[in-house]
Write a protein that holds these residues in place. Structure first.
Motif, PDB file in Angstrom:
ATOM      1  N   LEU A   1       0.855  -1.183   0.000  1.00 21.24           N
ATOM      2  CA  LEU A   1       0.000   0.000   0.000  1.00 21.24           C
ATOM      3  C   LEU A   1       0.896   1.240   0.000  1.00 21.24           C
ATOM      4  CD1 LEU A   1      -2.488  -1.220   2.717  1.00 21.24           C
ATOM      5  CD2 LEU A   1      -3.083  -0.858   0.317  1.00 21.24           C
ATOM      6  N   THR A   2       0.442   2.310  -0.612  1.00 20.34           N
ATOM      7  CA  THR A   2       1.237   3.538  -0.624  1.00 20.34           C
ATOM      8  C   THR A   2       1.350   4.093   0.786  1.00 20.34           C
ATOM      9  OG1 THR A   2      -0.694   4.963  -0.992  1.00 20.34           O
ATOM     10  CG2 THR A   2       0.405   4.062  -2.951  1.00 20.34           C
ATOM     11  N   SER A   3       2.361   4.929   0.969  1.00 16.38           N
ATOM     12  CA  SER A   3       2.594   5.512   2.297  1.00 16.38           C
ATOM     13  C   SER A   3       1.455   6.415   2.739  1.00 16.38           C
ATOM     14  CB  SER A   3       3.903   6.311   2.295  1.00 16.38           C
ATOM     15  OG  SER A   3       3.858   7.345   1.316  1.00 16.38           O
ATOM     16  N   SER A   4       0.629   6.846   1.798  1.00 19.79           N
ATOM     17  CA  SER A   4      -0.498   7.725   2.131  1.00 19.79           C
ATOM     18  C   SER A   4      -1.816   6.970   2.292  1.00 19.79           C
ATOM     19  CB  SER A   4      -0.656   8.791   1.041  1.00 19.79           C
ATOM     20  OG  SER A   4      -0.916   8.167  -0.213  1.00 19.79           O
ATOM     21  N   ALA A   5      -1.759   5.653   2.190  1.00 20.55           N
ATOM     22  CA  ALA A   5      -2.981   4.848   2.294  1.00 20.55           C
ATOM     23  C   ALA A   5      -3.651   5.057   3.648  1.00 20.55           C
ATOM     24  CB  ALA A   5      -2.656   3.377   2.079  1.00 20.55           C
ATOM     25  N   VAL A   6      -4.968   5.179   3.617  1.00 19.71           N
ATOM     26  CA  VAL A   6      -5.742   5.412   4.830  1.00 19.71           C
ATOM     27  C   VAL A   6      -6.532   4.146   5.162  1.00 19.71           C
ATOM     28  CG1 VAL A   6      -7.557   6.779   5.918  1.00 19.71           C
ATOM     29  CG2 VAL A   6      -5.946   7.872   4.339  1.00 19.71           C
ATOM     30  N   MET A   7      -6.383   3.667   6.367  1.00 21.10           N
ATOM     31  CA  MET A   7      -7.124   2.479   6.811  1.00 21.10           C
ATOM     32  C   MET A   7      -7.147   2.455   8.330  1.00 21.10           C
ATOM     33  SD  MET A   7      -4.228  -0.319   5.859  1.00 21.10           S
ATOM     34  CE  MET A   7      -2.496   0.149   5.990  1.00 21.10           C
TER      35      MET A   7
ATOM     36  N   VAL B   1     -12.647 -10.243   1.220  1.00 25.31           N
ATOM     37  CA  VAL B   1     -11.474 -10.976   1.690  1.00 25.31           C
ATOM     38  C   VAL B   1     -11.513 -11.143   3.203  1.00 25.31           C
ATOM     39  CG1 VAL B   1      -8.961 -10.949   1.885  1.00 25.31           C
ATOM     40  CG2 VAL B   1     -10.066 -10.221  -0.249  1.00 25.31           C
ATOM     41  N   GLY B   2     -11.687 -10.024   3.905  1.00 23.68           N
ATOM     42  CA  GLY B   2     -11.706 -10.071   5.361  1.00 23.68           C
ATOM     43  C   GLY B   2     -11.725  -8.685   5.966  1.00 23.68           C
ATOM     44  N   THR B   3     -11.245  -8.602   7.205  1.00 24.86           N
ATOM     45  CA  THR B   3     -11.309  -7.366   7.977  1.00 24.86           C
ATOM     46  C   THR B   3      -9.923  -6.995   8.487  1.00 24.86           C
ATOM     47  OG1 THR B   3     -13.530  -7.994   8.706  1.00 24.86           O
ATOM     48  CG2 THR B   3     -12.434  -6.218   9.917  1.00 24.86           C
ATOM     49  N   VAL B   4      -9.615  -5.711   8.445  1.00 21.28           N
ATOM     50  CA  VAL B   4      -8.343  -5.224   8.974  1.00 21.28           C
ATOM     51  C   VAL B   4      -8.366  -5.324  10.498  1.00 21.28           C
ATOM     52  CG1 VAL B   4      -6.836  -3.207   9.248  1.00 21.28           C
ATOM     53  CG2 VAL B   4      -7.953  -3.659   7.047  1.00 21.28           C
ATOM     54  N   ILE B   5      -7.378  -6.000  11.056  1.00 21.79           N
ATOM     55  CA  ILE B   5      -7.294  -6.091  12.514  1.00 21.79           C
ATOM     56  C   ILE B   5      -6.045  -5.392  13.052  1.00 21.79           C
ATOM     57  CG2 ILE B   5      -8.616  -8.235  12.628  1.00 21.79           C
ATOM     58  CD1 ILE B   5      -5.958  -9.728  12.974  1.00 21.79           C
ATOM     59  N   GLU B   6      -5.150  -5.018  12.122  1.00 28.08           N
ATOM     60  CA  GLU B   6      -3.936  -4.314  12.522  1.00 28.08           C
ATOM     61  C   GLU B   6      -3.369  -3.599  11.304  1.00 28.08           C
ATOM     62  OE1 GLU B   6       0.551  -5.596  13.850  1.00 28.08           O
ATOM     63  OE2 GLU B   6      -1.115  -6.768  14.684  1.00 28.08           O
ATOM     64  N   GLU B   7      -2.852  -2.405  11.457  1.00 31.57           N
ATOM     65  CA  GLU B   7      -2.262  -1.687  10.332  1.00 31.57           C
ATOM     66  C   GLU B   7      -0.950  -1.058  10.772  1.00 31.57           C
ATOM     67  OE1 GLU B   7      -2.035   1.823  10.332  1.00 31.57           O
ATOM     68  OE2 GLU B   7      -3.074   2.082  12.249  1.00 31.57           O
ATOM     69  N   GLY B   8      -0.068  -0.823   9.783  1.00 32.76           N
ATOM     70  CA  GLY B   8       1.234  -0.278  10.123  1.00 32.76           C
ATOM     71  C   GLY B   8       1.985   0.193   8.900  1.00 32.76           C
ATOM     72  N   THR B   9       3.222   0.643   9.133  1.00 33.87           N
ATOM     73  CA  THR B   9       4.098   1.147   8.074  1.00 33.87           C
ATOM     74  C   THR B   9       5.406   0.363   8.114  1.00 33.87           C
ATOM     75  OG1 THR B   9       3.133   3.344   8.327  1.00 33.87           O
ATOM     76  CG2 THR B   9       5.230   3.193   7.134  1.00 33.87           C
ATOM     77  N   THR B  10       5.959   0.072   6.951  1.00 35.79           N
ATOM     78  CA  THR B  10       7.223  -0.662   6.886  1.00 35.79           C
ATOM     79  C   THR B  10       8.347   0.184   7.481  1.00 35.79           C
ATOM     80  OG1 THR B  10       7.675   0.189   4.675  1.00 35.79           O
ATOM     81  CG2 THR B  10       6.491  -1.918   4.835  1.00 35.79           C
ATOM     82  N   PRO B  11       9.443  -0.444   7.927  1.00 34.76           N
ATOM     83  CA  PRO B  11      10.553   0.302   8.519  1.00 34.76           C
ATOM     84  C   PRO B  11      11.101   1.409   7.606  1.00 34.76           C
ATOM     85  CG  PRO B  11      10.811  -2.021   8.955  1.00 34.76           C
ATOM     86  CD  PRO B  11       9.655  -1.906   8.019  1.00 34.76           C
ATOM     87  N   SER B  12      11.031   1.197   6.292  1.00 34.96           N
ATOM     88  CA  SER B  12      11.532   2.223   5.371  1.00 34.96           C
ATOM     89  C   SER B  12      10.617   3.436   5.299  1.00 34.96           C
ATOM     90  CB  SER B  12      11.707   1.624   3.973  1.00 34.96           C
ATOM     91  OG  SER B  12      10.439   1.281   3.423  1.00 34.96           O
ATOM     92  N   GLY B  13       9.367   3.237   5.726  1.00 33.50           N
ATOM     93  CA  GLY B  13       8.410   4.335   5.657  1.00 33.50           C
ATOM     94  C   GLY B  13       7.815   4.539   4.287  1.00 33.50           C
ATOM     95  N   MET B  14       8.180   3.709   3.332  1.00 30.27           N
ATOM     96  CA  MET B  14       7.723   3.872   1.957  1.00 30.27           C
ATOM     97  C   MET B  14       6.380   3.188   1.698  1.00 30.27           C
ATOM     98  SD  MET B  14      10.074   5.710   0.628  1.00 30.27           S
ATOM     99  CE  MET B  14       9.751   5.546  -1.128  1.00 30.27           C
ATOM    100  N   GLU B  15       6.044   2.208   2.488  1.00 33.01           N
ATOM    101  CA  GLU B  15       4.813   1.450   2.252  1.00 33.01           C
ATOM    102  C   GLU B  15       4.047   1.249   3.557  1.00 33.01           C
ATOM    103  OE1 GLU B  15       6.061  -2.226   0.641  1.00 33.01           O
ATOM    104  OE2 GLU B  15       6.816  -1.391  -1.260  1.00 33.01           O
ATOM    105  N   ARG B  16       2.752   1.033   3.384  1.00 34.67           N
ATOM    106  CA  ARG B  16       1.908   0.659   4.511  1.00 34.67           C
ATOM    107  C   ARG B  16       1.387  -0.761   4.283  1.00 34.67           C
ATOM    108  NH1 ARG B  16      -2.064   4.041   7.444  1.00 34.67           N
ATOM    109  NH2 ARG B  16      -0.891   3.037   9.114  1.00 34.67           N
ATOM    110  N   TYR B  17       0.936  -1.352   5.351  1.00 35.32           N
ATOM    111  CA  TYR B  17       0.414  -2.718   5.247  1.00 35.32           C
ATOM    112  C   TYR B  17      -0.712  -2.902   6.263  1.00 35.32           C
ATOM    113  CZ  TYR B  17       2.980  -3.692   9.538  1.00 35.32           C
ATOM    114  OH  TYR B  17       3.437  -3.659  10.829  1.00 35.32           O
ATOM    115  N   ALA B  18      -1.462  -3.980   6.092  1.00 32.59           N
ATOM    116  CA  ALA B  18      -2.542  -4.306   7.027  1.00 32.59           C
ATOM    117  C   ALA B  18      -2.560  -5.804   7.274  1.00 32.59           C
ATOM    118  CB  ALA B  18      -3.884  -3.852   6.472  1.00 32.59           C
TER     119      ALA B  18
END
Length: 280
Positions: free
Chosen positions: A212-218, A239-256
């Motif tokens: 996900l882009t660094s600006s992704a909102v979730m 697919v399912g439900t977000v139970i946790e969200e965060g940003t990679t150590p580089s700060g370039m991407e987000r994930y859930a």
């Protein structure tokens, strides 16, 4: 002795008859003549009579108890049979309710995705280890199944993707398998990424929405659906439900971290999407 009885037998018999008659007359004219003897004999015999009575009553009581236990065991057996029959009826009723619910869900799925063509299949085997999560179905290429097809439950919730296929069976790589790779997005915001497996997440029966882009909102509770990008997979499958969200150590991407909507451990029947209209 033989000679004595032979020579004097008649006299002995006469003496016995006389004695018997005398005793009979004595008891008539003197009623209590033998009462002390009779009393003594009664005293001696009383304990034996009591013991005999106790034994008789004990035997009767044991017989009654044995009879009672037998009747009780028969009653218990009858009740156990009734319970077994009731449990069988309950299981049949529950199965019927589940089937009705499944059919209602399937009807809703067909109405919501009238452009989908499905092939019904039943799960015949499961493989869940520390490095993979797959299902085997008893339907294959002979029924139009091919690699890369999406598999859903009766509610239209994504289960996984066909990864291997033969004439009469196929393997489904589930959402939590590290080999999974499906385009997905946050339904509320439209932020898109790639649904991937993760060994750490798999141990918790979770999957990961990555890239996900660094600006992704979730936020926690957001629904994740298939994006349909590239036209390989249909769009809009839950697919399912977000139970946790965060940003990679580089700060370039987000994930859930995503909890699958489908109950992967209890699936019995699945539906392979063999054809669909590609969204323009």
């Amino acid at each position: 002795m033989k000679h004595f009885l032979r020579d004097n037998g008649i006299w002995i018999l006469i003496a016995a008859l006389v004695l018997t008659g005398a005793i009979s007359l004595a008891t008539v004219f003197v009623p209590n003549l033998f009462s002390p003897v009779t009393h003594a004999l009664g005293v001696v015999a009383t304990p034996f009579r009591a013991a005999a009575s106790f034994c008789t009553e004990g035997v009767q009581d044991i017989k009654q108890r044995i009879t009672g236990y037998g009747a009780m065991e028969q009653k218990i057996a009858e009740l156990e049979q009734q319970v077994a029959e009731l449990e069988k009826e309950q299981r049949a009723a529950e199965a019927a309710l589940e089937e009705n619910e499944r059919l209602r869900d399937l009807l809703g799925l067909e109405q919501a995705h009238s452009d989908f063509t499905y092939a019904s299949a039943y799960v015949t085997a499961r493989s869940s280890t520390s490095w993979n999560s797959t299902l085997t179905i008893g339907t294959g290429s002979g029924d139009g199944i091919a690699k890369g097809m999406c598999v859903v439950n009766q509610k239209g919730e994504l289960i996984g993707v066909i990864s291997d296929v033969a004439a009469n069976w196929a393997t489904i790589t589930t959402l939590i398998d590290p080999e999974i790779s499906v385009g997905a997005a946050i339904h509320r915001t439209g932020d898109a990424g790639v649904l991937t497996g993760d060994l750490d997440a798999m141990t918790r029966s979770r999957c990961r929405l990555s890239y996900l882009t660094s600006s992704a909102v979730m936020e926690e509770g957001d629904i994740v659906v298939t994006s349909g990008l590239g036209g390989v997979y249909p769009a809009g499958l839950v697919v399912g439900t977000v139970i946790e969200e965060g940003t990679t150590p580089s700060g370039m991407e987000r994930y859930a971290l995503v909890e699958p909507a489908a109950e992967l451990d209890s699936l019995r029947q699945v539906f392979v999407i063999t054809d669909f209209d590609v969204a323009e």
